[in-house]
Design a protein around this motif. Sequence first.
Motif, short mmCIF file in Angstrom:
data_model
loop_
_atom_site.label_atom_id
_atom_site.label_comp_id
_atom_site.label_asym_id
_atom_site.label_seq_id
_atom_site.Cartn_x
_atom_site.Cartn_y
_atom_site.Cartn_z
N SER A 48 -13.72 12.99 0.51
CA SER A 48 -14.76 12.14 -0.09
C SER A 48 -14.15 10.79 -0.42
N ARG A 49 -15.02 9.83 -0.71
CA ARG A 49 -14.52 8.50 -1.07
C ARG A 49 -13.75 8.53 -2.38
N ARG A 50 -14.25 9.35 -3.31
CA ARG A 50 -13.59 9.45 -4.61
C ARG A 50 -12.17 10.00 -4.46
N LEU A 51 -12.06 11.09 -3.72
CA LEU A 51 -10.74 11.68 -3.52
C LEU A 51 -9.86 10.77 -2.66
N SER A 52 -10.47 10.03 -1.77
CA SER A 52 -9.69 9.08 -0.97
C SER A 52 -9.06 8.03 -1.88
N ARG A 53 -9.83 7.58 -2.85
CA ARG A 53 -9.30 6.58 -3.78
C ARG A 53 -8.21 7.17 -4.68
N LEU A 54 -8.45 8.40 -5.14
CA LEU A 54 -7.47 9.03 -6.04
C LEU A 54 -6.18 9.40 -5.31
N SER A 55 -6.33 9.84 -4.07
CA SER A 55 -5.13 10.25 -3.33
C SER A 55 -4.30 9.08 -2.84
N ALA A 56 -4.84 7.87 -2.97
CA ALA A 56 -4.11 6.68 -2.55
C ALA A 56 -3.33 6.04 -3.69
N GLU A 57 -3.26 6.71 -4.84
CA GLU A 57 -2.55 6.17 -5.99
C GLU A 57 -1.07 5.92 -5.62
N PRO A 58 -0.56 4.74 -5.93
CA PRO A 58 0.83 4.44 -5.58
C PRO A 58 1.84 5.43 -6.16
N ALA A 59 1.58 5.95 -7.36
CA ALA A 59 2.53 6.86 -7.99
C ALA A 59 2.71 8.13 -7.15
N LEU A 60 1.63 8.63 -6.54
CA LEU A 60 1.72 9.84 -5.72
C LEU A 60 2.60 9.59 -4.50
N LEU A 65 7.69 9.56 -1.27
CA LEU A 65 8.78 8.77 -0.68
C LEU A 65 10.14 9.27 -1.17
N ALA A 66 10.22 9.56 -2.47
CA ALA A 66 11.47 10.04 -3.03
C ALA A 66 11.85 11.41 -2.48
N ILE A 67 10.84 12.24 -2.17
CA ILE A 67 11.12 13.59 -1.66
C ILE A 67 11.44 13.56 -0.17
N ASP A 68 10.60 12.88 0.62
CA ASP A 68 10.75 12.92 2.07
C ASP A 68 11.77 11.91 2.60
N PHE A 69 11.96 10.78 1.90
CA PHE A 69 12.90 9.76 2.35
C PHE A 69 13.79 9.35 1.17
N PRO A 70 14.68 10.24 0.76
CA PRO A 70 15.50 9.94 -0.43
C PRO A 70 16.49 8.81 -0.22
N LYS A 74 12.51 2.96 -2.27
CA LYS A 74 11.54 3.73 -3.04
C LYS A 74 10.56 2.86 -3.82
N VAL A 75 10.88 1.59 -3.99
CA VAL A 75 10.02 0.68 -4.73
C VAL A 75 9.33 -0.24 -3.74
N LYS A 80 2.19 3.82 -0.09
CA LYS A 80 1.55 4.53 1.01
C LYS A 80 1.85 3.86 2.34
N ALA A 81 1.77 2.51 2.37
CA ALA A 81 2.09 1.79 3.60
C ALA A 81 3.56 1.96 3.95
N LEU A 82 4.42 1.94 2.93
CA LEU A 82 5.84 2.14 3.18
C LEU A 82 6.10 3.55 3.71
N TYR A 83 5.39 4.52 3.17
CA TYR A 83 5.55 5.90 3.66
C TYR A 83 5.14 5.98 5.12
N GLN A 84 4.01 5.32 5.45
CA GLN A 84 3.57 5.33 6.85
C GLN A 84 4.62 4.70 7.76
N THR A 85 5.19 3.57 7.32
CA THR A 85 6.22 2.91 8.13
C THR A 85 7.43 3.81 8.31
N ARG A 86 7.91 4.40 7.21
CA ARG A 86 9.06 5.28 7.29
C ARG A 86 8.78 6.50 8.16
N PHE A 87 7.55 7.01 8.06
CA PHE A 87 7.17 8.17 8.88
C PHE A 87 7.20 7.81 10.36
#
Length: 261
Positions: A48-60, A65-70, A74-75, A80-87
């Motif tokens: 949903s749009r609501r969950l899309s907004r909530l799941s895009a929170e930078p803190a998440l 990032l800290a778990i998958d790309f230690p 990290k800052v 989310k964009a950095l995670y996509q790039t690293r992925f």
Amino acid sequence: MPISHLRVVGGGESMAMLPDEIWAHILEIGTDSASLTYRDLCALAMASRRLSRLSAEPALWSTLLAIDFPDGEKVSPSPKALYQTRFKLEKAKRVALQRAKMLFAQSKVAVSRKRLQELKLSLVREGDRLKAAVEELRNLERARTASVALNVWQPDVVRGRQKQIVEQCTVPIESRVCALKMEVQVCKQQIANFNKTYEEEKKKLGKHKQALASLEYHPLQSHFNSTPSDSNKRKRLELSSDSKLSSAAFEWDEQEKAESF
């Protein structure tokens, strides 16, 4: 925490009535405990749009990032964009590694095929050499038999033919016969060795072909055969409990990335 479970507990309407703060706290607990992965957040974003907004929170995404790309940055203003790039970079590395493995397997197949071709040619050469030696040995045996027959009485026709056979032989019969017998034994031994090597090389070629077929049929197998509840998640939980962060396996396909990002 699978999305299907969230929908079942309390019903869809009651879950939808939860305030954003509760949802944010649930997602935060999920990412901090390694129960929610990047794939779970992408699935939530499509719900949903609501969950899309909530799941895009930078803190998440900073937590992921800290778990998958230690070892990486990290800052970032947009985790989310950095995670996509690293992925994408990590996936490119894995694709390159997979390609290198395939090229190495293909080279092994090519080397084995070339070796088999060389062994075939060697077998043909030794076979021709053996045939020639056997044929010459037979001719010398006939010449020796004819020379012995000349010492006894025979009809003129037979005697003339045997004399002709003896005259055609221009080498010392006994020494040449011994040399040819030795050459025949050597040829047989060489052919036996080539046949043994050929069979061993065929087995190697079969293994190399099987390895290559496995790589071609299952490209990036570890990316597509795992789920959030299998070894990837267990590995993340173990690393989290030991306070040791390492790179996790990736399972996104192109459709999920397009819809999520």
